[in-house]
Design a protein around this motif. Structure first.
Motif, short mmCIF file in Angstrom:
data_model
loop_
_atom_site.label_atom_id
_atom_site.label_comp_id
_atom_site.label_asym_id
_atom_site.label_seq_id
_atom_site.Cartn_x
_atom_site.Cartn_y
_atom_site.Cartn_z
N ASN A 37 -5.13 1.40 5.29
CA ASN A 37 -5.46 0.47 4.34
C ASN A 37 -5.43 -1.10 4.91
O ASN A 37 -5.22 -1.87 3.94
CB ASN A 37 -4.32 0.51 3.25
N ASN A 39 -7.87 -4.19 6.02
CA ASN A 39 -9.24 -4.95 5.76
C ASN A 39 -9.82 -4.85 6.87
O ASN A 39 -9.62 -5.34 8.02
CB ASN A 39 -8.62 -6.31 5.39
N ASN A 163 0.87 3.27 -4.09
CA ASN A 163 0.16 3.67 -2.86
C ASN A 163 0.95 5.01 -2.66
O ASN A 163 2.36 4.96 -2.62
CB ASN A 163 0.67 2.69 -1.58
N TYR A 193 -1.56 -4.51 -3.41
CA TYR A 193 -2.96 -4.40 -3.42
C TYR A 193 -3.66 -5.06 -4.89
O TYR A 193 -4.60 -4.62 -5.24
CB TYR A 193 -3.19 -2.96 -3.68
N PHE A 196 -7.33 -6.25 -5.52
CA PHE A 196 -8.23 -5.20 -5.69
C PHE A 196 -8.55 -4.71 -6.97
O PHE A 196 -9.39 -4.27 -7.49
CB PHE A 196 -8.12 -3.98 -4.80
N LYS A 223 -3.05 -7.13 3.44
CA LYS A 223 -4.35 -5.98 3.00
C LYS A 223 -5.41 -6.95 2.67
O LYS A 223 -6.28 -7.27 3.33
CB LYS A 223 -3.86 -5.46 1.53
N ALA A 302 -7.05 0.26 -5.81
CA ALA A 302 -6.61 -0.47 -4.52
C ALA A 302 -7.81 -0.30 -3.50
O ALA A 302 -8.98 -0.27 -3.97
CB ALA A 302 -5.50 0.28 -4.07
N ASN A 303 -7.54 -0.34 -2.54
CA ASN A 303 -8.56 -0.54 -1.31
C ASN A 303 -8.73 0.93 -0.81
O ASN A 303 -8.93 1.03 0.46
CB ASN A 303 -8.44 -1.50 -0.42
N THR A 338 -8.79 4.98 3.27
CA THR A 338 -8.87 3.15 3.17
C THR A 338 -10.37 3.30 2.89
O THR A 338 -11.25 4.02 3.60
CB THR A 338 -8.56 2.80 4.28
#
Length: 359
Positions: A37, A39, A163, A193, A196, A223, A302-303, A338
């Motif tokens: 997860n 970036n 998560n 998160y 997001f 994140k 979330a991402n 992710t």
């Protein structure tokens, strides 16, 4: 004379080991890491320069109180500086929260499956983990969590978005839950998160904390802000809780490099959140592609995306790795993927399509 091993705490027996996302392969075929997860964007130039400048003085201890960062956070969120506490990533602050509230004989409630650090940090403190199953839709069952509260409950984690499922709890249900929790039980809204989220019905935990002394909000720079390698997180909580977090923090735990980079990130927030917007667009594309392929997946805020695969989890993870994409499997349950670079997401989607056709 027989030698004896040092006596260790019995609470450590049976504690699960935290499993980090598997790294991408080095050398050979191109491989993308979609397992942690992170970036995928590199640090912004101003943030990188700030960190490099701080690195020139790492022969000195950092500001233990994180004075500059705390002031910046207090101003950013409109809270008193006394209500802000920092730590080594949100997981570090989460451990401080458990240490501050729960010990042997106490209970910590959280949904399951949720963030895998919760059972670890709970058992390290000697407390009893109380795991409440998610609903069939992989969402927190807040009614069941409220029903699980006993006289021994000291802390409740609500991971929002959750998560590894990416699902959320919305304002009405969360406020109804908070109204049921006794005032002497701390509720931690883990919002790692938060940036997001695009669902307007998901509340900002900071707004809920303001008139609820038993609510603390957990955030991270790992994140959306892309500082995963620097380990800096923070909590916003009323003064008694925030003061306890400062007492349980590892002295000098957050490096000056991390502090300065976090401040620079807050000041570059517009550009950073633009990058988050791009990832949200990719998340939508990945989700819609999976649904079009025939998969049943929860809509993520979330991402990452979550896929329940049961006994096929390991096979799918292996297929992804063979294609050059590393994902995060949870044995016998499912896997978390992710949202990364477009090329990585395309490789994953191609693998998912082929795998689905073979099922």
């Amino acid at each position: 004379m027989s030698e004896k091993s040092p006596k260790l705490r019995a609470e450590l027996d049976g504690i699960p080991t935290y499993k980090p996302g598997k790294p991408a392969a080095s050398g050979g075929a191109v491989a993308y890491k979609l397992s942690s997860n992170e970036n995928p964007y590199p640090p912004l130039p101003g943030v990188l320069e700030s960190a490099v400048a701080a690195a020139g003085a790492f022969n000195r201890y950092p500001d233990m109180a994180c004075t500059g960062l705390v002031a910046e956070l207090a101003d950013r969120f409109g809270v008193p500086v006394e209500h802000v506490a920092t730590g080594t990533g949100s997981v570090g602050v989460a451990q401080q929260l458990v240490q501050s509230t729960a010990g042997p004989g106490d209970e910590v409630i959280y949904a399951w499956r949720s963030f895998e650090a919760y059972p670890i940090i709970t058992q390290i403190s000697g407390a009893k983990p109380v795991q409440v199953p998610l609903t069939p839709g992989d969402v927190h069952d807040l009614d069941a969590m409220a029903d699980a509260i006993t006289e021994r409950t000291r802390l409740i984690f609500v991971c929002n978005p959750n998560n590894p499922t990416g699902t959320v709890v919305r304002r009405a249900e969360l406020e109804r839950f908070l109204d049921r929790v006794p005032s002497d039980v701390l509720v931690v809204l883990d919002e790692a998160y938060k940036e997001f989220i695009r669902d307007p019905e998901v509340p900002d935990g900071v707004e809920l904390y303001r008139d609820r002394p038993n609510v603390a909000v957990l955030r991270t720079f790992s994140k959306a802000y892309g500082l995963a390698g620097l380990r800096v997180g923070f909590a916003i909580a009323h003064e008694p809780v925030a003061a306890a977090l400062r007492k349980t923090a590892v002295p000098f735990g957050v490096s000056q490099l991390a502090q300065d980079a976090a401040v620079a990130s807050l000041r570059a927030e517009d550009e950073l959140l633009g990058r988050v917007g791009s990832l949200v667009c990719e998340r939508k594309r990945v989700y819609e592609a999976l649904v079009a392929q025939g998969w049943t997946v929860p809509e993520s805020q979330a991402n990452f995306v979550w896929m329940r695969l049961g006994e096929r989890t390991a096979d799918f993870a292996a297929a992804c790795e063979k294609a050059g994409v590393v994902v995060r499997p949870f044995a016998g349950e499912g896997l978390r993927v992710t949202i990364g670079e477009t090329e990585a997401n395309d490789l994953f989607l191609h693998t998912a399509e082929a795998f689905f056709k073979e099922m």
